[in-house]
Motif scaffolding. Sequence first.
Motif, PDB file in Angstrom:
ATOM      1  N   ILE A  42       0.990  -1.318   0.026  1.00 54.15           N
ATOM      2  CA  ILE A  42      -0.086   0.022   0.032  1.00 54.15           C
ATOM      3  C   ILE A  42       0.872   1.350   0.096  1.00 54.15           C
ATOM      4  O   ILE A  42       0.675   2.144  -0.937  1.00 54.15           O
ATOM      5  N   VAL A  43       1.852   1.436   0.722  1.00 57.09           N
ATOM      6  CA  VAL A  43       2.621   2.424   0.965  1.00 57.09           C
ATOM      7  C   VAL A  43       3.697   2.654   0.123  1.00 57.09           C
ATOM      8  O   VAL A  43       3.846   3.719  -0.508  1.00 57.09           O
ATOM      9  N   ASN A  44       4.306   1.530  -0.784  1.00 60.71           N
ATOM     10  CA  ASN A  44       5.357   1.736  -1.765  1.00 60.71           C
ATOM     11  C   ASN A  44       4.804   2.381  -2.925  1.00 60.71           C
ATOM     12  O   ASN A  44       5.388   3.528  -3.601  1.00 60.71           O
ATOM     13  N   PRO A  45       3.656   1.735  -3.328  1.00 64.45           N
ATOM     14  CA  PRO A  45       2.923   2.413  -4.644  1.00 64.45           C
ATOM     15  C   PRO A  45       2.579   4.014  -4.531  1.00 64.45           C
ATOM     16  O   PRO A  45       2.656   4.795  -5.437  1.00 64.45           O
ATOM     17  N   LEU A  46       2.317   4.329  -3.163  1.00 62.42           N
ATOM     18  CA  LEU A  46       1.873   5.588  -3.147  1.00 62.42           C
ATOM     19  C   LEU A  46       2.961   6.555  -3.151  1.00 62.42           C
ATOM     20  O   LEU A  46       2.969   7.671  -3.709  1.00 62.42           O
ATOM     21  N   ILE A  47       4.170   6.071  -2.736  1.00 58.29           N
ATOM     22  CA  ILE A  47       5.294   7.045  -2.830  1.00 58.29           C
ATOM     23  C   ILE A  47       5.845   7.006  -4.048  1.00 58.29           C
ATOM     24  O   ILE A  47       6.114   7.985  -4.580  1.00 58.29           O
ATOM     25  N   LEU A  48       5.660   6.093  -4.685  1.00 57.58           N
ATOM     26  CA  LEU A  48       6.449   5.771  -6.377  1.00 57.58           C
ATOM     27  C   LEU A  48       5.361   6.608  -7.117  1.00 57.58           C
ATOM     28  O   LEU A  48       6.016   7.134  -8.180  1.00 57.58           O
ATOM     29  N   SER A  49       3.978   6.695  -6.824  1.00 55.57           N
ATOM     30  CA  SER A  49       3.309   7.567  -7.763  1.00 55.57           C
ATOM     31  C   SER A  49       3.543   8.850  -7.692  1.00 55.57           C
ATOM     32  O   SER A  49       3.310   9.708  -8.625  1.00 55.57           O
ATOM     33  N   LEU A  89      14.410   3.824   0.777  1.00 48.59           N
ATOM     34  CA  LEU A  89      14.946   3.739  -0.477  1.00 48.59           C
ATOM     35  C   LEU A  89      13.940   4.296  -1.694  1.00 48.59           C
ATOM     36  O   LEU A  89      14.152   5.052  -2.514  1.00 48.59           O
ATOM     37  N   ASN A  90      12.740   3.948  -1.498  1.00 50.89           N
ATOM     38  CA  ASN A  90      11.540   4.414  -2.130  1.00 50.89           C
ATOM     39  C   ASN A  90      11.448   5.953  -2.150  1.00 50.89           C
ATOM     40  O   ASN A  90      11.357   6.927  -2.799  1.00 50.89           O
ATOM     41  N   ALA A  91      11.594   6.500  -0.887  1.00 56.68           N
ATOM     42  CA  ALA A  91      11.457   8.037  -0.642  1.00 56.68           C
ATOM     43  C   ALA A  91      12.597   8.482  -1.141  1.00 56.68           C
ATOM     44  O   ALA A  91      12.796   9.766  -1.643  1.00 56.68           O
ATOM     45  N   PHE A  92      13.873   8.201  -1.128  1.00 58.22           N
ATOM     46  CA  PHE A  92      15.108   8.689  -1.556  1.00 58.22           C
ATOM     47  C   PHE A  92      14.988   8.805  -3.106  1.00 58.22           C
ATOM     48  O   PHE A  92      15.147   9.546  -3.924  1.00 58.22           O
ATOM     49  N   PHE A  93      14.465   7.533  -3.729  1.00 55.88           N
ATOM     50  CA  PHE A  93      14.074   7.619  -5.348  1.00 55.88           C
ATOM     51  C   PHE A  93      13.178   8.603  -5.499  1.00 55.88           C
ATOM     52  O   PHE A  93      13.399   9.245  -6.549  1.00 55.88           O
ATOM     53  N   THR A  94      12.098   8.723  -4.893  1.00 56.08           N
ATOM     54  CA  THR A  94      11.004   9.752  -5.502  1.00 56.08           C
ATOM     55  C   THR A  94      11.305  11.278  -5.027  1.00 56.08           C
ATOM     56  O   THR A  94      11.364  12.037  -5.839  1.00 56.08           O
TER      57      THR A  94
END
Length: 444
Positions: A42-49, A89-94
């Motif tokens: 749930i969380v990862n797709p929201l951040i990547l979006s 890492l997803n936060a760093f990515f986005t």
Amino acid sequence: MSGGTSQGKLDRFFKLSERKTNTKTEILAGITTFMTISYVIIVNPLILSDAGIPKEAALAATIYAILFSTLIMALWANFPIVTGPGMGLNAFFTYSVVLGQGLSWQTALGAVFISGIVFFLLTVTGIRSKIIDAIPNVLKSSIAVGIGFFVAFIGLKNAEIIIPNESSFVGIGNLAHKGPLLALFGLILGAVLMARRVKGALIISIIATTVLAMIIGFQHVPKQASDVFSLHLPSVSATFMQMDLKGAFAYGIFSVVFSFTIVELFDTLATLIGLSKKANLVDRNGKIPNLNRALAADSIGTMASAIFGSTALNTYIENATGIAEGGRTGLKGLTVAILFFFTLFFAPLIQFIPSVATAPALIIIGSLMLSDIRNINFDDFTEFVPAFLTVLLMPLTFSIAEGLAFGFISYTLLKVLTGRYREVHWMMYIISVAFIINFYMMSH
């Protein structure tokens, strides 16, 4: 007869008896781990979006990345570890790479893929395992303790028992609100059940808290079939093989790749060390069997994650919940992978497990990981000051890697400046310099 034969095959393949566990324990540990990690989808797709990646593709990429990497870890390395897109890492990515530096998400995926290649090369050359061997015992112990504090801090944050505070950075939330009260209920229930040595204590706590949340109206109750099950599987077509390697190289993306490499390398190393110690997978010489396979699985998984359309992987610290339930082998990971596969069909149902229901498990596991503090020599300043910085800064910076950086650099400096440089492995000098370079690059 066939059931016994199947049990025997599982025992031999996953070495259940050798690691003093059994099929029931491993499956229960897998279910518990899944319950605490399921929030990722749930969380990862929201951040990547936020980086521009379509939500449906981000969801599918997240699940497929977890499936692929965890199956390799379970079936090839026989580790009780679930890996997947990293929450830091997803936060760093986005927010740092895409929004901060203005890169496209395709170029950022290219950087993730390149970092996976770097991880793989470090693994096949044996450098990654040598890095672990070079880490002094005091830092290994403080890593486990620091991760414990970090896990507990995440749990307290998810429960809203700890909230942001402008004057003091963090503060106590409103304990009269339903969310914190539900989390406290789950915490007390889970602790009581564990004290009574009830098998499945953590998963019972999660389920009971979720049901109570629905009863008091804090969490929605499924009302129709589509809230529970869907044959329309999320598609990964919008992100599959979309990483832009040419763009990554054209941008001169060394600093980004280096940052991904440093963060994942040490997040994974730190978490593997801490979890392996808790799972009693460390031998008498302090070595972790099949470590190279686990590290190779992690690096291959990162490349696959970029191919699917998700960010770099790490080893989830929430694995500690399953290990506390007795998970010792890849059968635990296989169980989690199977459950994640079914989330493709039951993705709508995941939203009905509130974070306040899984938060108590994280708090309890964090407390269980503090036992290694007894291995820290508090009579030696060159030992306990680096240990203190490692333990303290992991939760305060919300980053395992940054806590490690302060611990490694301070350990090396204190040993050198007190004339005890011979106690420092040559690899520690390289690691410390790498951390210093990364700090400099990130600050510019």
